[in-house]
Design a protein around this motif. Structure first.
Motif: not given
Length: 326
Positions: A110, A112, A123, A125, A129-130, A143, A199
């Motif tokens: 992932t 981000t 952002i 993405h 992940s956030r 996200t 994050l």
């Protein structure tokens, strides 16, 4: 592993901290992160959660973070297009490395990214992940997870709590390195003085509630907040690697940007990134550079400008010769 830094940019001041740990179950940490100043671009934070087993996931996440940071620094495009291009190249590098090294086949990660460009937050993405915005004692998810359970939640087939405990919660539907084509979510939001952005990998968001994350990020300086988030996840058993990066914007100097932003802040723009530059050019158009030249480039006749100028030149020559022979 921790990190703390502060931006030297005059007028816009950013504090940050990051921390990562293998967790209580896994012996290898396959997460990677970066946080710091990218000269002439802004302030960058990255979190990547690798997958593919021992060493392989670690390689994927590290390569993605390194490639993204390098390409963002090199890019001369406007920041939204630079983020898209950096994500595209990071995907290609992870994928090609796996193809060249059979022992790493099937690896992915992932990624981000947050770019603080003064009053603008951007952002980029891919994966689960956030990124969260903490403002005015509220926490907002920025996200959308690219996972099997998240798709079911959006379709109304699972609740958030069911998704959190589902046996397929780790099935990712979109990741760097899996294929040469990925789906990028690109989002922008207004940055205000006092904002904090978190994050984190899913090892944090899977175990900690929004309320817990809000409390920790709000009460502690960025470096300590990142460490406490990871340790709190560890205290709850953390079956996965855990990584958190906290960015605090303490003051902002608003500056005119050489790109314009779409009117909608609510939903990310989804872009299919393949092997060509066509998607990157579309991002450049959507976040086009402001000014007279950019207006010209958006005119329907602009691609034919050479033919039109040539025709005008021939007409002018014809008129001049006609006048001379009279």
């Amino acid at each position: 592993m921790g990190l703390q830094s502060a931006t030297p940019r005059p007028g816009t001041h950013v504090l940050s901290g990051g921390f990562s740990d293998a967790g209580r179950v896994r012996s290898v940490n396959q997460d990677s992160f970066f946080v710091g100043e990218v000269p002439s671009k802004g302030y960058l934070a990255l979190v990547a959660d690798g997958m593919g087993g021992h060493q392989t996931g670690e390689v994927a996440s590290q390569k993605a973070v390194e490639a993204f940071r390098r390409e963002l620094q090199r890019s001369r495009a406007n920041p939204p297009a630079a983020i898209a291009r950096a994500m595209q190249i990071a995907n290609h590098e992870v994928y090609n490395y796996a193809m060249d090294h059979p022992e790493h086949r099937g690896m992915g990660t992932t990624l981000t990214a947050l770019l603080v460009d003064d009053q603008v937050g951007l952002i980029g993405h891919v994966g689960d992940s956030r990124a969260y915005l903490i403002r005015d004692e509220e926490i907002t998810l920025l996200t959308h997870d690219h996972s099997w359970v998240a798709d079911r939640v959006r379709q109304g087939m699972l609740t958030e709590d069911e998704a959190r405990h589902h046996r397929w919660r780790n099935v990712i539907t979109n990741a760097l390195g899996s294929t040469l084509k990925i789906r990028l979510d690109l989002r922008h939001f207004e940055i205000r003085s006092g904002d904090r952005v978190l994050l984190c990998s899913d090892g944090v968001s899977m175990l900690l509630s929004d309320t817990t994350m809000l409390q920790i990020v709000s009460e502690y300086p960025p470096e300590e907040a990142a460490r406490k988030l990871v340790l709190e996840a560890d205290n709850r058993g953390s079956p996965d690697n855990v990584t958190a990066v906290v960015v605090e914007v303490s003051s902002i100097l608003e500056r005119a940007k050489r790109y314009q932003l779409p009117h909608s802040y609510q939903e990310p723009k989804t872009i299919d990134l393949g092997e060509t530059m066509s998607s990157i050019r579309k991002v450049e158009e959507d976040f086009s550079v402001q000014g007279f030249l950019s207006q010209l480039r958006r005119q329907s006749w602009y691609p034919y400008r050479g033919w039109l100028l040539g025709s005008l030149y021939l007409i002018l020559l014809f008129v001049l010769f006609s006048t001379t022979w009279r």
